[in-house]
Design a protein around this motif. Structure first.
Motif, PDB file in Angstrom:
ATOM      1  N   THR A  38       0.835  -1.201   0.000  1.00 46.24           N
ATOM      2  CA  THR A  38       0.000   0.000   0.000  1.00 46.24           C
ATOM      3  C   THR A  38       0.868   1.248   0.000  1.00 46.24           C
ATOM      4  OG1 THR A  38      -0.160  -0.090   2.420  1.00 46.24           O
ATOM      5  CG2 THR A  38      -1.913  -1.151   1.154  1.00 46.24           C
ATOM      6  N   ARG A  39       0.232   2.353  -0.273  1.00 48.91           N
ATOM      7  CA  ARG A  39       0.954   3.614  -0.432  1.00 48.91           C
ATOM      8  C   ARG A  39       1.691   4.016   0.843  1.00 48.91           C
ATOM      9  NH1 ARG A  39      -2.617   8.193  -2.901  1.00 48.91           N
ATOM     10  NH2 ARG A  39      -3.576   8.070  -0.826  1.00 48.91           N
ATOM     11  N   ASP A  40       1.208   3.566   1.997  1.00 46.79           N
ATOM     12  CA  ASP A  40       1.866   3.940   3.253  1.00 46.79           C
ATOM     13  C   ASP A  40       3.025   3.008   3.599  1.00 46.79           C
ATOM     14  OD1 ASP A  40       0.534   1.661   3.948  1.00 46.79           O
ATOM     15  OD2 ASP A  40      -0.745   2.580   5.466  1.00 46.79           O
ATOM     16  N   GLY A  41       3.379   2.065   2.683  1.00 44.99           N
ATOM     17  CA  GLY A  41       4.547   1.230   2.881  1.00 44.99           C
ATOM     18  C   GLY A  41       4.304  -0.067   3.618  1.00 44.99           C
ATOM     19  N   HIS A  42       3.059  -0.394   3.888  1.00 45.84           N
ATOM     20  CA  HIS A  42       2.741  -1.638   4.577  1.00 45.84           C
ATOM     21  C   HIS A  42       2.349  -2.731   3.570  1.00 45.84           C
ATOM     22  CE1 HIS A  42       2.180   1.327   7.870  1.00 45.84           C
ATOM     23  NE2 HIS A  42       2.728   0.355   8.582  1.00 45.84           N
ATOM     24  N   GLU A  43       2.376  -3.975   4.051  1.00 48.69           N
ATOM     25  CA  GLU A  43       1.970  -5.112   3.220  1.00 48.69           C
ATOM     26  C   GLU A  43       0.829  -5.859   3.909  1.00 48.69           C
ATOM     27  OE1 GLU A  43       5.519  -6.659   0.426  1.00 48.69           O
ATOM     28  OE2 GLU A  43       5.615  -7.370   2.513  1.00 48.69           O
ATOM     29  N   TYR A  44      -0.095  -6.357   3.071  1.00 50.14           N
ATOM     30  CA  TYR A  44      -1.262  -7.049   3.593  1.00 50.14           C
ATOM     31  C   TYR A  44      -1.567  -8.278   2.743  1.00 50.14           C
ATOM     32  CZ  TYR A  44      -2.066  -2.619   6.010  1.00 50.14           C
ATOM     33  OH  TYR A  44      -1.923  -1.495   6.794  1.00 50.14           O
ATOM     34  N   ALA A  45      -2.287  -9.214   3.362  1.00 50.74           N
ATOM     35  CA  ALA A  45      -2.858 -10.336   2.631  1.00 50.74           C
ATOM     36  C   ALA A  45      -4.322 -10.006   2.376  1.00 50.74           C
ATOM     37  CB  ALA A  45      -2.743 -11.630   3.437  1.00 50.74           C
ATOM     38  N   VAL A  46      -4.677  -9.911   1.105  1.00 46.57           N
ATOM     39  CA  VAL A  46      -6.053  -9.610   0.712  1.00 46.57           C
ATOM     40  C   VAL A  46      -6.655 -10.881   0.134  1.00 46.57           C
ATOM     41  CG1 VAL A  46      -7.524  -8.269  -0.839  1.00 46.57           C
ATOM     42  CG2 VAL A  46      -5.572  -7.177   0.294  1.00 46.57           C
ATOM     43  N   GLY A  70       0.249 -15.184  17.700  1.00 48.82           N
ATOM     44  CA  GLY A  70       0.130 -16.171  16.631  1.00 48.82           C
ATOM     45  C   GLY A  70      -1.195 -16.163  15.912  1.00 48.82           C
ATOM     46  N   VAL A  71      -2.085 -15.229  16.246  1.00 44.71           N
ATOM     47  CA  VAL A  71      -3.366 -15.116  15.557  1.00 44.71           C
ATOM     48  C   VAL A  71      -3.481 -13.699  15.005  1.00 44.71           C
ATOM     49  CG1 VAL A  71      -5.876 -15.252  15.735  1.00 44.71           C
ATOM     50  CG2 VAL A  71      -4.446 -16.810  17.074  1.00 44.71           C
ATOM     51  N   PRO A  72      -3.389 -13.546  13.676  1.00 41.88           N
ATOM     52  CA  PRO A  72      -3.450 -12.201  13.091  1.00 41.88           C
ATOM     53  C   PRO A  72      -4.859 -11.631  13.135  1.00 41.88           C
ATOM     54  CG  PRO A  72      -3.326 -13.863  11.360  1.00 41.88           C
ATOM     55  CD  PRO A  72      -3.188 -14.594  12.665  1.00 41.88           C
ATOM     56  N   ALA A  73      -4.974 -10.404  13.585  1.00 39.11           N
ATOM     57  CA  ALA A  73      -6.278  -9.762  13.658  1.00 39.11           C
ATOM     58  C   ALA A  73      -6.670  -9.227  12.288  1.00 39.11           C
ATOM     59  CB  ALA A  73      -6.252  -8.622  14.660  1.00 39.11           C
ATOM     60  N   ARG A  90     -16.598 -12.895   0.036  1.00 37.18           N
ATOM     61  CA  ARG A  90     -16.127 -12.232   1.236  1.00 37.18           C
ATOM     62  C   ARG A  90     -14.725 -11.683   0.996  1.00 37.18           C
ATOM     63  NH1 ARG A  90     -17.395 -16.097   3.963  1.00 37.18           N
ATOM     64  NH2 ARG A  90     -15.412 -17.167   4.264  1.00 37.18           N
ATOM     65  N   LEU A  91     -14.547 -10.401   1.277  1.00 36.97           N
ATOM     66  CA  LEU A  91     -13.265  -9.725   1.086  1.00 36.97           C
ATOM     67  C   LEU A  91     -12.687  -9.397   2.456  1.00 36.97           C
ATOM     68  CD1 LEU A  91     -11.159  -8.236  -0.700  1.00 36.97           C
ATOM     69  CD2 LEU A  91     -12.660  -6.225  -0.591  1.00 36.97           C
ATOM     70  N   THR A  92     -11.477  -9.930   2.727  1.00 35.13           N
ATOM     71  CA  THR A  92     -10.846  -9.697   4.020  1.00 35.13           C
ATOM     72  C   THR A  92      -9.415  -9.211   3.813  1.00 35.13           C
ATOM     73  OG1 THR A  92     -10.158 -12.028   4.175  1.00 35.13           O
ATOM     74  CG2 THR A  92     -12.236 -11.419   5.217  1.00 35.13           C
ATOM     75  N   VAL A  93      -8.915  -8.515   4.836  1.00 28.84           N
ATOM     76  CA  VAL A  93      -7.548  -7.993   4.806  1.00 28.84           C
ATOM     77  C   VAL A  93      -6.915  -8.254   6.161  1.00 28.84           C
ATOM     78  CG1 VAL A  93      -6.092  -5.957   4.506  1.00 28.84           C
ATOM     79  CG2 VAL A  93      -8.213  -6.175   3.172  1.00 28.84           C
ATOM     80  N   VAL A  94      -5.719  -8.837   6.152  1.00 31.40           N
ATOM     81  CA  VAL A  94      -4.925  -9.008   7.374  1.00 31.40           C
ATOM     82  C   VAL A  94      -3.495  -8.580   7.066  1.00 31.40           C
ATOM     83  CG1 VAL A  94      -6.350 -10.911   8.243  1.00 31.40           C
ATOM     84  CG2 VAL A  94      -4.306 -11.405   6.893  1.00 31.40           C
ATOM     85  N   PRO A  95      -2.728  -8.207   8.071  1.00 29.82           N
ATOM     86  CA  PRO A  95      -1.322  -7.860   7.819  1.00 29.82           C
ATOM     87  C   PRO A  95      -0.575  -9.042   7.193  1.00 29.82           C
ATOM     88  CG  PRO A  95      -1.986  -7.183  10.022  1.00 29.82           C
ATOM     89  CD  PRO A  95      -3.097  -8.025   9.490  1.00 29.82           C
ATOM     90  N   TRP A  96       0.348  -8.737   6.294  1.00 26.21           N
ATOM     91  CA  TRP A  96       1.215  -9.789   5.744  1.00 26.21           C
ATOM     92  C   TRP A  96       2.273 -10.100   6.800  1.00 26.21           C
ATOM     93  CZ3 TRP A  96       0.760 -12.829   1.600  1.00 26.21           C
ATOM     94  CH2 TRP A  96       1.847 -13.649   1.292  1.00 26.21           C
TER      95      TRP A  96
END
Length: 334
Positions: A38-46, A70-73, A90-96
């Protein structure tokens, strides 16, 4: 990731996607995963998913709030929801979290301990009103039984006019036919027995094999993909290590002592372990066999599915392990 999906991520989660790479994972044909920057420099699992239930998001959010490592929010949407909808899925996003998926070779004792600790924490979470709506284990396995019988009917009807891969998987199925029929019969009997002696239902992941475990430095692990979260006896999860571990960790390299050190004292019910092991063996066998026989799939997918069927039926495979568990209970030969 197409522009429409990127726009939906921005609209729902407030994230501006600048790069997205598709990630191959799992066996769920209804799910697609991207690693996005993302533009703010973070990575996610979509993830877009049409399978499982959204209940797993409630579980992970609850565990994360309790500080369970051990459980990503999951990220929440702008209006506070745990997921959005895109094209009916269903569309979800968690930190990579990590690039390293677990396998038996990469698992060190510290990983096995953390793995046990994560499952113990999930199993200990109070079943409050927000979790009471999770699917519940009822020991009927009706969908699996129906699918096994239909697959048996289809593959027994295969003749020389079928394509190569369908003929090959039909031959595998017929060679194992007696064992498959007996396994289904014994699982049916165990299910009927267990329905008469209910056990405590706890929050279970439902599918915590090593493929759903990510590894990090210092023994860190993250348990992902909670789409199959369920209220069930703890054996539903423990089966993957204490019942069918050798099938879920290549060549049987399971550090049971380290896992137990993380999980804590437990004496799983061998009947429940055998039941869940048998149901999983049947479910995997029919679904991968059906994939081989599906002419609409690519040849590469069908070859991979056939290799998995071979593995399931091998001496160390899941069907063999389920048969062994039943034999240990004295439930196989009579």
């Amino acid at each position: 990731m197409d522009d429409r999906l990127a726009a939906r991520v921005a609209e729902a989660f407030g994230l501006t996607v600048v790069a997205a790479v598709p990630v191959e994972f799992g066996a769920d044909p209804a799910a697609v995963l991207w690693r996005v920057s993302t533009r703010d420099g973070h990575e996610y699992a979509v993830k877009l998913s049409g399978g499982g239930t959204p209940a797993g998001l409630v579980v992970t959010a609850r565990l994360a709030r309790r500080g369970v490592p051990g459980v990503p929010a999951p990220l929440t949407t702008r209006d506070g929801r745990l997921s959005a909808v895109h094209d009916g899925r269903r569309l979800t996003v968690v930190p990579w979290l990590s690039d390293e998926r677990a396998d038996a070779d990469g698992m060190r004792p510290a990983h096995w301990r953390r793995y046990g600790a994560v499952l113990a924490a999930a199993h200990a979470v109070p079943v409050t009103d927000e979790l009471a709506g999770l699917p519940r284990e009822d020991h009927t396995h009706a969908a699996t039984a129906a699918a096994v019988r239909e697959t048996d009917r289809r593959l027994r009807a295969v003749d020389d006019s079928a394509d190569r891969w369908t003929r090959e998987v039909a031959a595998h199925w017929l060679a194992a036919g007696t064992d498959v029929a007996r396994l289904l019969d014994r699982v049916d009997r165990l299910g009927a027995e267990l329905r008469l002696r209910p056990a405590e239902l706890v929050v279970c992941h439902g599918d915590p094999h090593l493929g759903n475990l990510l590894l990090g430095p210092g023994g860190q692990v993250w348990l992902i993909d909670w789409d199959d979260a369920v209220l069930a006896p703890r054996e539903r999860d423990l089966m993957f290590v204490l019942g069918g571990g050798p099938a879920f960790a290549s060549e049987g390299r399971v550090d049971e002592a380290a896992f137990r050190a993380g999980y804590g004292p437990v004496q799983p019910d061998p009947v429940r372990l055998a039941y869940h092991l048998g149901v999983r063996a049947l479910d995997d066998l029919w679904s991968w066999s059906a994939d081989v026989a599906d002419a609409g799939r690519s040849e590469a997918d069908r070859v991979r599915a056939l290799r998995i069927v071979d593995g399931l039926l091998s001496p160390l495979g899941l069907v063999s392990l389920a048969r062994g568990a039943l034999r240990d209970l004295g439930r196989w030969d009579h």
